[in-house]
Design an enzyme around this catalytic site. Structure first.
Site, PDB file in Angstrom:
ATOM      1  N   SER A 272       0.735  -1.244   0.131  1.00 34.43           N
ATOM      2  CA  SER A 272      -0.006   0.019  -0.096  1.00 34.43           C
ATOM      3  C   SER A 272       1.028   1.281  -0.025  1.00 34.43           C
ATOM      4  O   SER A 272       0.780   2.131  -0.654  1.00 34.43           O
ATOM      5  CB  SER A 272      -1.036  -0.034   1.207  1.00 34.43           C
ATOM      6  OG  SER A 272      -0.366   0.230   2.405  1.00 34.43           O
ATOM      7  N   LYS A 273       2.105   1.436   0.635  1.00 33.08           N
ATOM      8  CA  LYS A 273       3.029   2.334   0.676  1.00 33.08           C
ATOM      9  C   LYS A 273       3.520   2.435  -0.828  1.00 33.08           C
ATOM     10  O   LYS A 273       3.692   3.657  -1.333  1.00 33.08           O
ATOM     11  CB  LYS A 273       4.327   2.034   1.500  1.00 33.08           C
ATOM     12  CG  LYS A 273       3.988   1.712   3.055  1.00 33.08           C
ATOM     13  CD  LYS A 273       3.713   3.072   3.925  1.00 33.08           C
ATOM     14  CE  LYS A 273       3.258   2.542   5.107  1.00 33.08           C
ATOM     15  NZ  LYS A 273       2.527   3.831   5.801  1.00 33.08           N
TER      16      LYS A 273
END
Ligand code: OXD
Ligand code: MN
Ligand code: MN
Length: 538
Positions: A272-273
């Site tokens: 997700s980063k």
């Protein structure tokens, strides 16, 4: 645009018969390679699937206009690349290079047989754009469109610069880091399973600068913050993810990000980063970490040699925040490094007593020399220091052998310190010959004013029950070294010099063990233990 209309774009060009490309195997063979290159145009196929019409137009026009015209190229640079025209090829089978925005094997296989694809260089449109801008055909590795065909793309690339792709033609053939701007890893020897999505770092290439460098540097901030706070498992997860991302052969975009989730060591959180970075060009958590005063202090405090995260946290909780605070606390300034008396404790030279560390002292030395230690060391200086050390050693014991390890051996242009592993060429009696030699050498270097401080010295006798036996046959000295100043003009600075002495039977193990990187070593041990477990089960 449907693929049929693009196919007609490919059909615009006259088809040339496939030619046999010859790669120069050494820089001396440029004449042959060049004449070959002059005769044969390069066949390029545009795979239109998912490609925007304006991209197709742009690429067609580059192909039409492409000619290597850079007058300033040296003969060697021209050898494999210049004077080569591009021909639009009507089918993929006869193409040398395939340009595509497809990144997945399944999708590619809708258009071409995998066995044919493996014989091509399959690149993104950016390869053509950058090649046109630079006036010659660039190495393809950085532009490989499919991770699965990365090695084949490097091998089949028409750039002609075999020195960048063949480990045997490179003086740093043993290194697993590359200092080059672009990511062009060497082609593995036959049978070596080296690929970007391997689960072990020792089976992936790891360029110092990779196609996703900015992303990697952002994630390094997350890793560092966990490490500084003692969250070692989290820090390790980020370190693994960074190591995997460094090996990914092309820039991560919204088109290929799904490939990332399939890579080893990329969990949901880190994915997700990466998604956030691809969408917004930054990671919000990094921004907030960089603003935290505690993070800034811990980063500053750990720039002092001898202060690790745990010590930095202790210093921080006792109210010390900055380098100035430390200088006041330890009563040290950059000018006092030579006055830190007793930094060589004669106890250390007996080789029999306990190898007590001198943490107070090493922090003082590290603080006084902080600025000098932060200056990078060129390969020339590393070699010069190595020569001086080995000349001194030859006066004590003949027949010693050595290897410069650390970042130098990984191919770095600039190192933080100098790491030398030393042994004896006599496999039978060499163990006895090197025993106790580390302390003797350090003493001699100190007497000559070459070693100015000893931060740590350990001997063969130091026994650590948790370690495997061969580590007990290493002697180690962490020292500070300064080349003599020949003239007033050229003042040398203090350098960190690590010396490791190994018995001949473990010499190469020690060389590998002291080469790094951390992740490479860690995974090498893991891979070896998995292998030996398999072996014992069999
Ligand atoms: C260094 C290293 O830079 O070992 O010294 O990586
Ligand atoms: Mn080093
Ligand atoms: Mn070192």
């Amino acid at each position: 645009m449907p693929s049929s209309s693009k196919r007609s774009a490919n059909e615009k060009s006259t088809s040339s018969p496939p030619h046999k490309r010859r790669r120069s195997s050494s820089s001396n063979s440029y004449t042959a390679a060049n004449s070959d290159a002059e005769e044969s145009p390069l066949n390029v196929f545009l795979l239109d699937a998912k490609m925007k019409p304006e991209t197709i137009e742009e690429l067609l026009s580059i192909i039409d206009n492409f000619r290597n015209v850079d007058e300033n190229l040296s003969l060697k640079e021209k050898s494999g690349s210049s004077e080569r025209e591009l021909h639009l090829c009507p089918n993929m089978k006869d193409a040398d290079v395939v340009i595509t925005v497809v990144h997945m094997r399944k999708r590619l296989e809708r258009h071409v047989d995998w066995s044919i694809a493996r014989r091509k260089a399959i690149v993104t449109p950016q390869w053509l754009r950058d090649s046109a801008d630079s006036g010659h055909l660039l190495p393809c590795g950085k532009y490989a469109a499919l991770g699965d065909l990365y090695q084949e793309t490097v091998q089949n690339c028409p750039d002609g610069d075999s020195s960048q792709t063949h480990p045997d033609s490179n003086s740093n053939s043993e290194s697993h880091d590359q200092e080059s701007e672009s990511f062009v890893p060497p082609v593995p020897k036959n049978g070596t399973d080296i690929r970007h999505n391997h689960r072990y770092a020792c089976m992936r290439y790891s360029p110092l600068t990779c196609p996703n460098q900015i992303l990697v540097e952002k994630i390094a901030i997350l890793r560092r913050s966990r490490e500084l706070e003692g969250l070692d498992m989290q820090a390790l997860s980020y370190e693994r993810a960074i190591s995997v991302l460094k090996a990914f052969p092309c820039p991560i975009t919204s088109d290929n990000i799904h490939e990332i989730s399939e890579l080893p060591h990329i969990g949901n959180k880190i994915y997700s980063k990466i998604q956030e970075f691809v969408q917004h060009g930054d990671i919000s958590e990094c921004k907030s970490i960089l603003c935290e005063t505690r993070y800034q202090s811990l980063v500053d405090l750990t720039t002092v040699y001898g202060i690790g995260p745990a010590t930095a946290r202790k210093l921080y909780s006792s109210g010390l925040r900055t380098i100035k605070d430390l200088e006041r606390h330890y009563e040290v300034s950059p000018k006092t490094s030579d006055d830190i008396a007793d930094s060589l404790n004669p106890e250390h030279f007996r080789g029999t007593g306990p190898t007590t560390g001198l943490p107070q002292l090493s922090i003082k030395v590290g603080l006084a020399l902080r600025e000098e230690f932060s200056l990078h060391i060129t390969r020339n200086e590393v070699e010069e220091i190595h020569d001086v050390v080995m000349n001194e050693l030859a006066n004590i014991r003949s027949g010693c052998v050595s290897t410069i390890t650390g970042g130098y051996r990984r191919g770095k242009d600039k190192s933080n310190d100098i790491d030398i592993v030393i042994s004896h060429k006599d496999l039978k009696s060499g163990g006895g010959q090197v025993k106790g030699l580390c302390a003797e050498l350090v003493k001699r270097l100190y007497d000559k004013g070459l070693v100015t401080h000893v931060m740590h010295l350990s001997s063969f006798r130091e026994h650590n029950a948790l370690r495997t036996s061969h580590w007990d046959s290493l002697e180690k000295a962490l020292t500070v070294f300064k080349l003599p100043d020949q003239q007033k003009k050229h003042q040398h600075v203090h350098r960190r010099l690590d010396l490791v002495f190994a018995a001949p039977e473990v010499y190469w193990t020690a060389v590998v063990g002291w080469t790094g990187s951390r992740m490479f070593e860690r995974d090498l041990k893991l891979a070896l233990s998995v292998l030996s477990n398999h072996g014992s089960e069999a």
